[in-house]
Motif scaffolding. Structure first.
Motif, PDB file in Angstrom:
ATOM      1  N   PRO A 727      63.201  41.835 -18.686  1.00  0.00           N
ATOM      2  CA  PRO A 727      62.054  42.429 -17.979  1.00  0.00           C
ATOM      3  C   PRO A 727      61.139  41.410 -17.324  1.00  0.00           C
ATOM      4  N   ASN A 728      61.069  40.197 -17.871  1.00  0.00           N
ATOM      5  CA  ASN A 728      60.189  39.169 -17.310  1.00  0.00           C
ATOM      6  C   ASN A 728      60.933  38.158 -16.442  1.00  0.00           C
ATOM      7  N   ARG A 729      62.155  38.480 -16.082  1.00  0.00           N
ATOM      8  CA  ARG A 729      62.969  37.657 -15.175  1.00  0.00           C
ATOM      9  C   ARG A 729      63.098  36.233 -15.704  1.00  0.00           C
ATOM     10  N   GLU A 730      63.518  36.121 -16.949  1.00  0.00           N
ATOM     11  CA  GLU A 730      63.607  34.824 -17.620  1.00  0.00           C
ATOM     12  C   GLU A 730      64.943  34.124 -17.450  1.00  0.00           C
ATOM     13  N   THR A 731      65.981  34.830 -17.073  1.00  0.00           N
ATOM     14  CA  THR A 731      67.337  34.284 -17.165  1.00  0.00           C
ATOM     15  C   THR A 731      67.986  33.968 -15.831  1.00  0.00           C
ATOM     16  N   ALA A 732      67.294  34.184 -14.725  1.00  0.00           N
ATOM     17  CA  ALA A 732      67.852  33.952 -13.390  1.00  0.00           C
ATOM     18  C   ALA A 732      69.006  34.902 -13.077  1.00  0.00           C
ATOM     19  N   ASP A 733      68.904  36.127 -13.533  1.00  0.00           N
ATOM     20  CA  ASP A 733      69.920  37.139 -13.245  1.00  0.00           C
ATOM     21  C   ASP A 733      69.924  37.439 -11.755  1.00  0.00           C
ATOM     22  N   ILE A 734      71.105  37.339 -11.133  1.00  0.00           N
ATOM     23  CA  ILE A 734      71.183  37.453  -9.670  1.00  0.00           C
ATOM     24  C   ILE A 734      71.215  38.897  -9.178  1.00  0.00           C
ATOM     25  N   ASP A 735      71.385  39.867 -10.068  1.00  0.00           N
ATOM     26  CA  ASP A 735      71.433  41.267  -9.645  1.00  0.00           C
ATOM     27  C   ASP A 735      70.629  42.112 -10.636  1.00  0.00           C
ATOM     28  N   GLU A 736      69.403  42.391 -10.280  1.00  0.00           N
ATOM     29  CA  GLU A 736      68.533  43.156 -11.173  1.00  0.00           C
ATOM     30  C   GLU A 736      68.787  44.651 -11.076  1.00  0.00           C
ATOM     31  N   SER A 737      69.582  45.080 -10.105  1.00  0.00           N
ATOM     32  CA  SER A 737      69.824  46.517  -9.944  1.00  0.00           C
ATOM     33  C   SER A 737      70.633  47.093 -11.094  1.00  0.00           C
ATOM     34  N   ASN A 738      71.389  46.231 -11.830  1.00  0.00           N
ATOM     35  CA  ASN A 738      72.183  46.751 -12.951  1.00  0.00           C
ATOM     36  C   ASN A 738      71.568  46.390 -14.306  1.00  0.00           C
ATOM     37  N   ASN A 739      70.258  46.150 -14.301  1.00  0.00           N
ATOM     38  CA  ASN A 739      69.586  45.718 -15.530  1.00  0.00           C
ATOM     39  C   ASN A 739      68.792  46.818 -16.214  1.00  0.00           C
ATOM     40  N   SER A 740      68.875  48.048 -15.706  1.00  0.00           N
ATOM     41  CA  SER A 740      68.015  49.092 -16.263  1.00  0.00           C
ATOM     42  C   SER A 740      68.797  50.364 -16.572  1.00  0.00           C
ATOM     43  N   TRP A 741      68.260  51.109 -17.495  1.00  0.00           N
ATOM     44  CA  TRP A 741      68.726  52.470 -17.807  1.00  0.00           C
ATOM     45  C   TRP A 741      67.520  53.353 -18.054  1.00  0.00           C
ATOM     46  N   PRO A 742      67.431  54.466 -17.336  1.00  0.00           N
ATOM     47  CA  PRO A 742      68.275  54.870 -16.205  1.00  0.00           C
ATOM     48  C   PRO A 742      68.121  53.877 -15.045  1.00  0.00           C
ATOM     49  N   ARG A 743      69.072  53.891 -14.118  1.00  0.00           N
ATOM     50  CA  ARG A 743      69.035  52.973 -12.997  1.00  0.00           C
ATOM     51  C   ARG A 743      67.769  53.222 -12.155  1.00  0.00           C
ATOM     52  N   LYS A 744      67.215  52.096 -11.629  1.00  0.00           N
ATOM     53  CA  LYS A 744      66.025  52.172 -10.793  1.00  0.00           C
ATOM     54  C   LYS A 744      66.396  51.850  -9.358  1.00  0.00           C
ATOM     55  N   SER A 745      65.763  52.536  -8.430  1.00  0.00           N
ATOM     56  CA  SER A 745      66.009  52.223  -7.027  1.00  0.00           C
ATOM     57  C   SER A 745      65.302  50.917  -6.680  1.00  0.00           C
ATOM     58  N   GLN A 746      65.910  50.128  -5.793  1.00  0.00           N
ATOM     59  CA  GLN A 746      65.344  48.863  -5.365  1.00  0.00           C
ATOM     60  C   GLN A 746      64.574  49.076  -4.068  1.00  0.00           C
ATOM     61  N   SER A 747      63.265  48.890  -4.130  1.00  0.00           N
ATOM     62  CA  SER A 747      62.439  49.159  -2.952  1.00  0.00           C
ATOM     63  C   SER A 747      62.198  47.890  -2.151  1.00  0.00           C
ATOM     64  N   THR A 748      62.058  48.058  -0.850  1.00  0.00           N
ATOM     65  CA  THR A 748      61.652  46.968   0.030  1.00  0.00           C
ATOM     66  C   THR A 748      60.887  47.582   1.183  1.00  0.00           C
ATOM     67  N   ARG A 749      60.513  46.782   2.199  1.00  0.00           N
ATOM     68  CA  ARG A 749      59.704  47.288   3.296  1.00  0.00           C
ATOM     69  C   ARG A 749      60.282  46.835   4.624  1.00  0.00           C
ATOM     70  N   PHE A 750      59.884  47.530   5.657  1.00  0.00           N
ATOM     71  CA  PHE A 750      60.196  47.088   7.002  1.00  0.00           C
ATOM     72  C   PHE A 750      58.946  47.301   7.847  1.00  0.00           C
ATOM     73  N   GLU A 751      58.907  46.638   8.977  1.00  0.00           N
ATOM     74  CA  GLU A 751      57.761  46.806   9.869  1.00  0.00           C
ATOM     75  C   GLU A 751      58.246  46.986  11.292  1.00  0.00           C
ATOM     76  N   LEU A 752      57.399  47.605  12.072  1.00  0.00           N
ATOM     77  CA  LEU A 752      57.691  47.783  13.491  1.00  0.00           C
ATOM     78  C   LEU A 752      57.609  46.430  14.183  1.00  0.00           C
ATOM     79  N   PHE A 753      58.655  46.070  14.896  1.00  0.00           N
ATOM     80  CA  PHE A 753      58.688  44.766  15.567  1.00  0.00           C
ATOM     81  C   PHE A 753      57.676  44.729  16.710  1.00  0.00           C
TER      82      PHE A 753
END
Length: 772
Positions: A727-753
């Motif tokens: 949970p505190n990102r201690e191990t340098a895990d390269i894929d956090e999307s498979n670290n949770s149960w139930p699975r969590k969606s990975q959010s990001t953002r975009f902007e108008l160019f």
């Protein structure tokens, strides 16, 4: 790590082959947790199995007396030196190897010839110069080499290495004195991109000289490799010998000189005012300007004629560097490490004044205190930071970057960049200037260990410090790169593609993880300090570090070194599945109710609901003769003897069994996969139905019987609603999307160019504009 076999230093240039050697090939276990064994060199009388210097440990020594003259008009350095070389080895030596690092700047040097190149759509002058070469007449010109009586000695120059053939064998415990006279044209550091040279300031027609790797220096002769005479290709830095120095530097009369060691003749080279300020600085608790900004600007416009000679001495150092210019502000203050005074000082030009006058010397003092706490007390009398628009380190003096805008403002990123580079370069006093590792072979022993200590010093400067190297999650982008773009940390300097991430960031991250997650601070800090104490002013190898960390902590770390330092595997642990179990209560009312819920859920589907909604006449409704006992049977009905049956069951339980039964535990079986290959601890955060949280920390050894996939059952008092791995990102895990149960969606953002560009001002400038 208890049964190492003899292995030559050459291994470390091909560690990938050995690192992939498996003890139990084809199996899912018996590989990642085996001892390093043949990967490490054999302990002996020189280096013990504990990681400490052995009873017969030895190292060479070289003392220097140097006279140098800076010819500012012709941009040339003329020098002569007397070297006294002490053979403390058990070996007779018939020749000596000397480094001529300036030869890397020659157009015919190997590092120039072996650089790859390509035509780009837009080519700069530098691009063309790199291809067609420069007619700069660079490189060391040896005038003569003699013994102490003036008798010429034969020698051979091979690129950046000089072999001097001795007239008689230098026997063990003997010393030899030789003299070398040389000169070279100083390179334009902004064009040649070297560590030393000159920078020209056209606005005031002045120079800043950073004189580094400037004199013929003895190569290292050691117990584990003999002569370290691998050519200097520009990246793998310097393996050097400790000794004492006396250096006389003749420069233009209005130049200020800062150098390794202590100046012996300030009364002769400083004005009365500057000398008085220097004496006041000996007790100053804040930086005091010995040369102030007004005086530096005046010297820029009023060039003096004549020359002065500055004399510096330094004891037990491995190198010597200096800065010389008339356009320098100089400040200093006293700082104390374990009761011993060190003068923290800075030299910088007018363009760096707004930020260096505020931070530089205070950062120097902070760095010394932080590193001393984590390693050994700083032993030298001086520590200097010089702003020179580059970054490089030498004993007691280092060169850094960081210049403000013309209006005196600077960005936040520049502020932290300046603080970080000063911490880093001053920190090099400890690694490798004191703990004297071989940078030519193992860059990470210098840069990686120093970057780790830099990270700790940054965090001790400001709890919100935006450190870029050290936090585990910041190495993820590098570790997830394709394997053909990666190499192990244990790779020779010249063979590394992504130099910064490999030699600086990854080892720093590994040590941070070792401290915070694997060993804990108490064990790690003790062991790391023990390594620094054991190998201060000596020549350690990686095996000495690995063994000492285990020896002082009783923590088996071979799996960690194997994974982080000898492989390119990333961390990617997947939480595949969570299965919930509850102990059967043996109470019919409870169990039947649960079974009924499960039965109804299993037998509920869309078509059934639609059939009922359409009013379909079912066969058993049209012909009631089809109904029998089971149509009316309630399989979940509680029997009349249910309470009696439960009581009989309960009475049959023993005392300990009743305790387990009454605990009413919830059992969760978690399945994990090691997708990345790098075994690491499992750090599991549980979130319960009532909103509370709990964390379990399972050591990496949980993987020892199956390195690919494991299951583990946990008993919890409360019902769990979610599970989070790392949970505190201690191990340098390269894929956090498979670290949770139930699975969590990975959010990001975009902007108008937006095509228009934002105004190129920094927040400090914007603030001034708002005020005005």
């Amino acid at each position: 790590m208890k049964k190492p076999l003899l292995l030559t230093a050459a291994l470390f240039f091909n560690v990938g082959i050995y690192a992939q050697s498996l003890n139990n090939p084809g199996s899912n276990h018996g590989n990642k947790f085996e001892q390093l064994g043949t990967i490490l060199s054999d302990p002996n009388y020189y280096r013990s199995a504990s990681g400490a210097p052995g009873p017969a440990y030895w190292q060479q020594r070289a003392d220097y007396e140097i006279n140098a003259e800076l010819d500012e008009k012709n941009l040339r350095l003329n020098g002569s030196e007397t070297i006294t070389y002490y053979n403390n080895s058990p070996d007779p030596l018939s020749y000596l190897w000397v480094q001529l690092d300036e030869n890397q700047n020659k157009a015919t040097s190997d590092n120039k010839l072996t650089q790859t190149s390509k035509i780009k759509e837009k080519m700069t002058l530098d691009d063309f110069s790199d291809i067609i070469g420069r007619d700069d007449d660079l490189g060391v010109k040896i005038i003569k080499i003699t013994d102490e009586k003036g008798t010429p000695l034969p020698y051979v120059i091979n690129n950046t290495m000089l072999r001097i053939d001795l007239p008689v064998v230098l026997k063990p415990k003997e010393k030899y004195k030789l003299k070398i006279t040389w000169n070279y044209n100083i390179s334009d550091r902004k064009i040649v991109h070297g560590r030393g040279g000159y920078e020209y300031f056209p606005q005031d027609d002045n120079y800043l000289f950073t004189i580094t790797q400037w004199f013929p220096r003895m190569a290292v002769y050691s117990d584990f490799q003999g002569w370290q005479n691998k050519q200097f290709e520009g990246r793998g830095e310097f393996a050097l010998v400790f000794g004492n120095y006396k250096v006389n530097m003749t420069v233009p009369a209005d130049h200020i000189v800062g150098a390794t060691g202590e100046c012996q003749n300030y009364p002769q080279v400083l004005s009365a005012t500057s000398l008085r300020r220097w004496n006041e600085a000996q007790t100053a608790k804040a930086p005091l300007e010995i040369i102030n900004l007004s005086e530096a600007k005046s010297a820029i416009t009023k060039k003096a004629t004549g020359k002065k000679t500055w004399t510096y001495v330094a004891e037990n150092v491995r190198d010597f560097a200096w800065v010389s210019s008339r356009r320098l502000v100089w400040d200093a203050m006293a700082t104390y490490i374990d009761g011993k005074k060190t003068m923290a000082m800075s030299y910088y030009g007018p363009e760096a004044y707004p930020i260096y006058s505020r931070y530089s010397t205070k950062v120097v003092a902070h760095t010394l205190k932080s590193y001393s706490k984590h390693t050994i007390p700083y032993p030298y009398p001086v520590a200097i930071s010089v702003e020179a628009s580059n970054a490089m380190e030498y004993p007691m003096i280092c060169f850094n970057h960081g210049r403000a805008e013309k209006d005196g403002s600077y960005t936040e990123s520049l502020k932290y960049g300046v603080i970080s580079v000063i911490i880093h370069e001053v920190g090099h006093n400890f690694f490798p200037m004191i703990v004297n590792s071989d940078e030519r072979q193992w860059t990470w022993m210098d840069e990686g260990l120093n970057t780790f200590c830099q990270f700790m010093a940054e965090q001790e400067w400001d709890n919100n410090y935006p450190s870029q190297r050290g936090p585990a999650h910041k190495i993820v982008d590098y570790m997830k790169m394709p394997k053909d773009q990666l190499e192990p940390i244990m790779t020779n300097s010249e063979n590394i593609v992504n130099f910064g991430p490999n030699a600086y960031a990854k080892p720093a991250t590994a040590l941070n993880i070792l401290r915070e997650t694997i060993m804990g601070r108490e064990l790690f800090d003790y062991s790391f300090k023990e390594y620094a104490k054991r190998w201060a002013f000596k020549h350690p190898t990686p095996a000495d570090l690995f063994r000492t960390m285990e020896d002082a902590s009783a923590v088996d770390l071979d799996w960690f070194w194997r994974g982080w330092f000898f492989s390119t595997d990333p961390v990617d642990i997947s939480l595949n599945e969570v299965r919930y179990y509850r102990m059967n209560s043996m109470k019919q009312a409870v169990e039947n109710a649960e079974s009924k819920k499960a039965y109804e859920k299993d037998n509920k589907y869309l078509g059934r609901e639609r059939n009922k909604a359409e009013g379909i006449k079912f066969a058993i409704e049209q012909d009631t003769s089809l109904l029998d006992f089971y149509n009316k049977f309630d399989r979940f009905e509680v029997s009349k003897t249910a309470d009696e049956q439960f009581q009989n069951y309960y009475n049959s339980l023993g005392t300990e069994e009743k305790k387990i039964y009454e605990s009413k535990k919830n059992f969760y079986e978690l399945e994990f996969s090691n997708l990345g290959g790098l075994v690491m601890p499992l750090i599991i955060e549980w979130t319960f139905k009532d909103g509370s949280k709990e964390t379990d920390r399972i050591p990496a050894y949980v993987w020892r019987k199956n390195e690919n996939k494991i299951t583990k059952v946990f008993a919890k008092d409360k019902e769990v609603v979610s599970v989070q791995l790392d949970p505190n990102r201690e191990t340098a895990d390269i894929d956090e999307s498979n670290n949770s149960w139930p699975r969590k969606s990975q959010s990001t953002r975009f902007e108008l160019f937006k095509e228009q560009q934002m105004p190129a001002t920094n927040p400090m400038q914007q603030s001034k504009n708002r005020i005005n």
